[in-house]
Design an enzyme around this catalytic site. Structure first.
Site, PDB file in Angstrom:
ATOM      1  N   ASP A 277      34.668  10.920  72.327  1.00 52.13           N
ATOM      2  CA  ASP A 277      35.528  12.088  72.403  1.00 52.13           C
ATOM      3  C   ASP A 277      34.866  13.196  71.575  1.00 52.13           C
ATOM      4  O   ASP A 277      33.823  12.990  70.951  1.00 52.13           O
ATOM      5  CB  ASP A 277      36.953  11.768  71.940  1.00 52.13           C
ATOM      6  CG  ASP A 277      37.974  12.752  72.520  1.00 52.13           C
ATOM      7  OD1 ASP A 277      37.573  13.853  72.937  1.00 52.13           O
ATOM      8  OD2 ASP A 277      39.169  12.431  72.545  1.00 52.13           O
TER       9      ASP A 277
HETATM   10  C1  NOJ Z   1      39.536  16.076  72.947  1.00 49.74           C
HETATM   11  C2  NOJ Z   1      40.491  15.276  73.770  1.00 49.74           C
HETATM   12  O1  NOJ Z   1      40.951  14.153  73.048  1.00 49.74           O
HETATM   13  C3  NOJ Z   1      39.892  14.808  75.082  1.00 49.74           C
HETATM   14  O2  NOJ Z   1      40.881  14.178  75.840  1.00 49.74           O
HETATM   15  C4  NOJ Z   1      39.277  15.951  75.806  1.00 49.74           C
HETATM   16  O3  NOJ Z   1      38.764  15.526  77.047  1.00 49.74           O
HETATM   17  C5  NOJ Z   1      38.192  16.539  74.936  1.00 49.74           C
HETATM   18  N1  NOJ Z   1      38.788  17.047  73.720  1.00 49.74           N
HETATM   19  C6  NOJ Z   1      37.412  17.635  75.627  1.00 49.74           C
HETATM   20  O4  NOJ Z   1      38.154  18.772  75.755  1.00 49.74           O
END
Ligand code: NOJ
Length: 732
Positions: A277
Site C-alpha cells: 500500500d
Molecule cells: C491508500 C489506500 O489504503 C489504498 O487502498 C489506495 O489504493 C492507495 N492509498 C492508493 O491511493
C-alpha cells in the site's frame, strides 16, 4: 432487409471483437507458456537496475521523475487521469532501452467519469449482476483514458462503522462479500483493467475502528470470515493484490510471509503480483520491525511484496541489498517475473497508446448512466415508513427539501479520479419536481453552508420553508472530511449541527422524511423514534438524487437491504448478525444474561433488512433431501408472494444454523440470496442449492471441519428470516 441484417451481424461481430480486446485476464495453455518464455528471455536482457525499476511504482505530482521512465527505472505509475498525460509517460517508455510498458494504476473504485454508488451502496442492492455492470463501466471508462490497473475491489469485511473505510467494501458478511468481490473483479477486468484485491489481509478489523490500527484475528475467523472474499476474487482471475497497512496478529501485513507467500502463492496458487500500500514498506520501520529503509525493503521483498507503491524504498535500496547478498538475485527475479507476467497477460506489450482524441466520447455514455441510475435505485434502503408516508401521496401539494446535501456541486464524494467529462448531478429538488405530479410545489433551503452540515447558513429560513409545506424531505449525512480513509469516528450521530436541525424540523409538526447519504451506518435511534420515514443511501453517485426522487415519488419500489447491521449505540459495536450463541443468552433480560444494562442487544436495523412498498410472504420452505452427505447437496425451495399492491423486488435470503457441532456455530449464517421481481399478487418459487461441503467451519489451526448433524434453514427477507426447514448433514 438483407443489407440491414448483414450490417447488424457485422456490428455485433465488431462489437464482440472490441469487447474481446477490452477484456483482460489470465491467458492459459500454450499462450501462458509462451509468455513464461518471453519473460525468461526478457529477464536475461535486464540489468539489475532495470529489474528493480519494474518494482517501482511512482505517482503523478511533486517528485515524479519522468526520466526514471526513460531510463527503465520505473515500471508502474499511478494517479494519472488525463489521457494526454498518460500519453506522455507512454511515449517516455518508448525511449527506454527495453521498452517495457508501464502498468498505469488508479483508484477507480466506484466510477471514473460516471459515478456509481459507493461500494457499500452498491452492496446494498444485493444484486451482483448490477454490481458487475457498475465495475465494468468503471473499468471501461478508466481504460479509455489510458488506465490499465484499478486499485479495487476492496474486499475487507467490515463490522465496525467507526472505521471510515466501511464505505469501500461490501459490509459484514463473508458470503455476500464474496459474491460481490467476484462480481466486481469480473466487472473491472471485463472493462479492461486489472483488478487489485485489497487489503491483504485483515485491514477491516482495525481495533476500535481506528484506521491503520492493529488487528487481532483468530485463525478460525480469519479463514471463515476475512479470507473468503479474497479467495473468491482470485478464483475469478483477479490479477493483482494489495497488502494491508495493518499488523495482523503482531506481524505487519506488508512483511507477512505466511499470508503473502505461504497462503496466497503456496496454497492458493496466485500467479499475479502483490503491491504494497501507499508507503507501507517504509512504514515497516514505524511498525518496529526494520531499522532502516534498506531492511524494510529486504523484509518486504522476501515476504512477497513485489511492488513498492510510492515508497521509493525498492528504488533506492533493493539493488544494494542484492549486491550485498542480503536479497538473493533469484528472489528479485521472481518478483520481476510476476510483474512482467501481469503485463504480458494484460496484453500491454501489444497495446497501442491511449487514444487521446477518442477518450472523451467514451465517458458518461448513455449505457453507463443507465447502469448508474439502476444501481442508485437498487441501493436505496427504506429503513422506516410509518403510516406509509412514502411514496409521497397525491394529497401532498407542497414539499420542502431541506439540507445542502440535496444540491451538491458534483458527486465526487470521496475519490477524485475524474479528469474527464465531469458532470454536475441533478439536485434533489429538481429531480423531485420532475417525478412528482405537475402542480406539486417543491421548495429548497440548504440550511447549512456545507454539505456535511458542520455549521448553519440559515436555519430559520429552513424551518419557515418546512412549516409552510405539507411534507418535509431533509437530506442529511456524512460528506466532506467525515468519510473514507483516515476518517474514523467515535461518535456515529449525524455530524455537525444536523441533528439540531432534524429535531427542529420534527418540532414543526410536519411529517419529516429523512434521506441519508452517509459513508457508514450511523446511530439513528432518535430519528427512528421521531421521523416519519428514513431513506438510507451510501452516496448514490452521478444518478443518486434522481434515483432517490423516483423512490420518494413511488416510480421505483425500494429494494435495497442493509449490508451491515445498524447499531443502536456506539457501545454495542461490533454488532453483527452471525454471532455465536452464548451460555447465557438473552431470554427475559435479567441480570446474569448476556445483555447490556442500558441497551438492547439487537441492532436497530439488522443485516439484510429493508422495507418495500410491497409486502412479501414466505410459505412452504422445503428441502429435496432430508439427509445430505458431506459430498452431496440439497435443493432448498420456498414460495414467495408479493402481497402488496405494487410490483417490487424482494431479496430472498437463506440462512443456516447447525445447533450442535464440535465447535459453536453462528446463530445464523447467510448461505444464499436471490433478488426476485414479483408483480403485485404474484407468487414465485425460489430455489437454492446447498452443498454439504460448504456447511463447515475452520478450527484454531485453520483446518476446515465438517460436522454431521441437523442443519436448520431459515428463509426470509432479512437476517431475522422466519420460514424454517431443516435437513441432516451426514458423513456419507
Ligand atoms: C491508500 C489506500 O489504503 C489504498 O487502498 C489506495 O489504493 C492507495 N492509498 C492508493 O491511493
Amino acid at each position: 432487409m438483407i443489407r440491414r441484417l448483414v450490417a447488424a451481424l457485422l456490428f455485433c461481430g465488431l462489437a464482440g471483437v472490441a469487447l474481446a480486446q477490452q477484456q483482460v485476464g489470465w491467458k492459459t495453455g500454450r499462450e501462458a507458456a509462451e509468455i513464461e518464455r518471453k519473460i525468461s528471455a526478457l529477464l536475461k536482457q535486464m540489468t539489475l537496475e532495470e529489474k528493480v525499476g519494474q518494482l517501482h511504482l511512482s505517482g503523478r505530482g511533486e517528485g515524479f521523475d519522468i526520466e526514471q521512465v526513460r531510463t527503465g527505472r520505473m515500471g508502474a505509475v499511478m494517479n494519472f487521469v488525463v489521457p494526454q498525460e498518460i500519453r506522455q509517460v507512454q511515449e517516455a517508455v518508448r525511449q527506454s532501452r527495453l521498452r517495457i510498458p508501464l502498468i498505469i494504476g488508479l483508484d477507480a473504485v466506484h466510477g471514473f467519469s460516471t459515478y456509481f454508488p459507493l461500494p457499500l451502496g452498491q452492496a446494498s442492492s444485493w444484486n451482483p449482476a448490477l454490481i458487475e455492470q457498475a465495475a465494468y463501466w468503471t473499468g471501461r471508462e478508466a481504460r479509455a483514458a489510458g488506465v490499465n490497473w484499478t486499485f479495487a475491489p476492496m474486499v475487507d469485511i467490515s463490522r465496525d462503522p467507526r472505521w471510515g473505510r466501511v464505505l469501500e467494501g461490501a459490509g459484514e458478511d463473508a458470503h455476500l462479500a464474496s459474491v460481490i468481490a467476484a462480481a466486481r473483479t469480473r466487472g473491472y477486468q471485463r472493462g479492461g483493467v486489472a483488478a487489485t484485491v485489497k487489503h491483504f489481509v485483515g485491514y477491516g478489523a482495525a481495533e476500535g475502528g481506528r484506521d491503520y490500527n492493529s488487528t487481532w484475528i483468530p485463525t478460525s475467523q480469519l479463514h471463515d470470515l476475512f479470507l473468503p472474499p479474497f479467495k473468491a476474487s482470485f478464483d475469478v482471475g483477479a490479477m493483482t493484490a494489495m497488502a494491508a497497512f495493518n499488523a495482523l496478529n503482531g506481524m505487519p501485513a506488508t512483511a507477512h510471509r505466511g499470508m503473502l507467500t505461504d497462503l496466497l502463492r503456496g496454497q492458493w496458487g496466485f500467479r499475479g503480483f502483490v503491491t504494497s500500500d501507499f508507503g507501507s514498506i517504509t512504514e515497516l520501520r514505524l511498525h518496529g520491525i526494520a531499522r532502516d529503509d534498506a531492511e524494510a525493503a529486504r523484509k518486504a521483498l522476501l515476504a512477497g511484496i513485489d511492488m513498492d507503491m510510492m515508497g521509493d524504498v525498492y528504488h533506492k535500496h533493493l539493488a544494494g541489498e542484492v549486491k550485498a547478498g542480503r536479497v538473493p538475485a533469484k528472489a528479485l527475479d521472481e518478483a520481476v517475473r510476476r510483474v512482467l507476467r501481469v503485463k504480458f497477460h494484460l496484453g500491454l506489450f501489444e497495446r497501442p497508446d491511449v487514444d487521446v482524441a477518442a477518450a472523451p466520447s467514451l465517458m458518461q455514455t448513455e449505457e453507463a448512466r443507465k447502469v448508474a441510475r439502476q444501481a442508485a435505485r437498487e441501493g436505496v434502503i427504506l429503513l422506516k415508513n410509518e403510516r406509509q408516508v412514502l411514496p409521497i401521496a397525491a394529497s401532498v401539494k407542497s414539499v420542502a427539501v431541506i439540507g445542502a446535501m440535496a444540491v451538491p456541486e458534483d458527486e465526487r464524494v470521496w475519490t477524485d479520479p475524474a479528469g474527464l467529462g465531469r458532470r454536475v448531478v441533478q439536485p434533489l429538488p429538481d429531480a423531485l419536481r420532475e417525478q412528482l405530479p405537475a402542480g406539486v410545489e417543491v421548495t429548497y433551503q440548504p440550511a447549512f453552508s456545507r454539505n456535511c452540515g458542520t455549521e448553519f447558513k440559515d436555519k430559520e429560513a429552513a424551518l419557515k420553508a418546512a412549516a409552510a409545506a405539507d411534507l418535509v424531505v431533509t437530506m442529511l449525512g456524512e460528506d466532506c472530511e467525515f468519510m473514507g480513509e483516515g476518517a474514523s469516528r467515535t461518535d456515529l450521530r449525524l455530524p455537525g449541527v444536523q441533528q439540531e436541525l432534524l429535531e427542529a424540523l420534527v418540532a414543526t409538526g410536519k411529517p419529516v422524511v429523512l434521506v441519508l447519504a452517509t459513508a457508514r451506518p450511523l446511530v439513528l435511534g432518535w430519528a427512528d423514534r421521531h421521523v416519519a420515514a428514513i431513506v438510507q443511501t451510501f452516496h448514490g453517485g452521478t444518478e443518486g438524487r434522481a434515483a432517490i426522487a423516483e423512490v420518494l415519488a413511488g416510480k421505483v419500489n425500494p429494494s435495497g437491504r442493509t449490508p451491515m447491521s445498524f447499531p443502536r449505540s456506539v457501545g454495542q459495536i461490533p454488532v453483527y448478525y452471525d454471532q455465536l450463541p452464548t451460555g447465557r443468552p438473552q431470554k427475559i433480560r435479567q441480570r446474569y444474561e448476556s445483555i447490556y444494562m442500558d441497551e438492547a442487544n439487537e441492532a436497530l436495523y439488522p443485516f439484510g433488512f429493508g422495507l418495500s412498498y410491497s409486502r412479501f410472504a414466505y410459505a412452504d420452505p422445503r428441502v429435496t433431501n432430508a439427509r445430505v452427505p458431506f459430498d452431496g447437496a440439497t435443493e432448498v425451495a420456498v414460495d414467495v408472494t408479493n402481497q402488496g399492491e405494487r410490483d417490487g423486488q424482494e431479496v430472498v435470503q437463506l440462512y443456516i444454523r447447525q445447533p450442535v457441532a464440535e465447535r459453536s456455530r453462528p446463530l445464523r449464517l447467510l448461505k444464499g440470496f436471490e433478488k426476485v421481481f414479483l408483480k403485485a399478487g404474484e407468487t414465485k418459487t425460489v430455489r437454492f442449492r446447498l452443498e454439504g461441503r460448504a456447511l463447515g467451519g475452520h478450527d484454531d489451526t485453520g483446518r476446515y471441519q465438517l460436522d454431521p448433524g441437523i442443519i436448520e434453514v431459515y428463509l426470509g427477507g432479512s437476517s431475522l428470516a422466519a420460514a424454517r426447514t431443516q435437513f441432516e448433514l451426514v458423513k456419507r
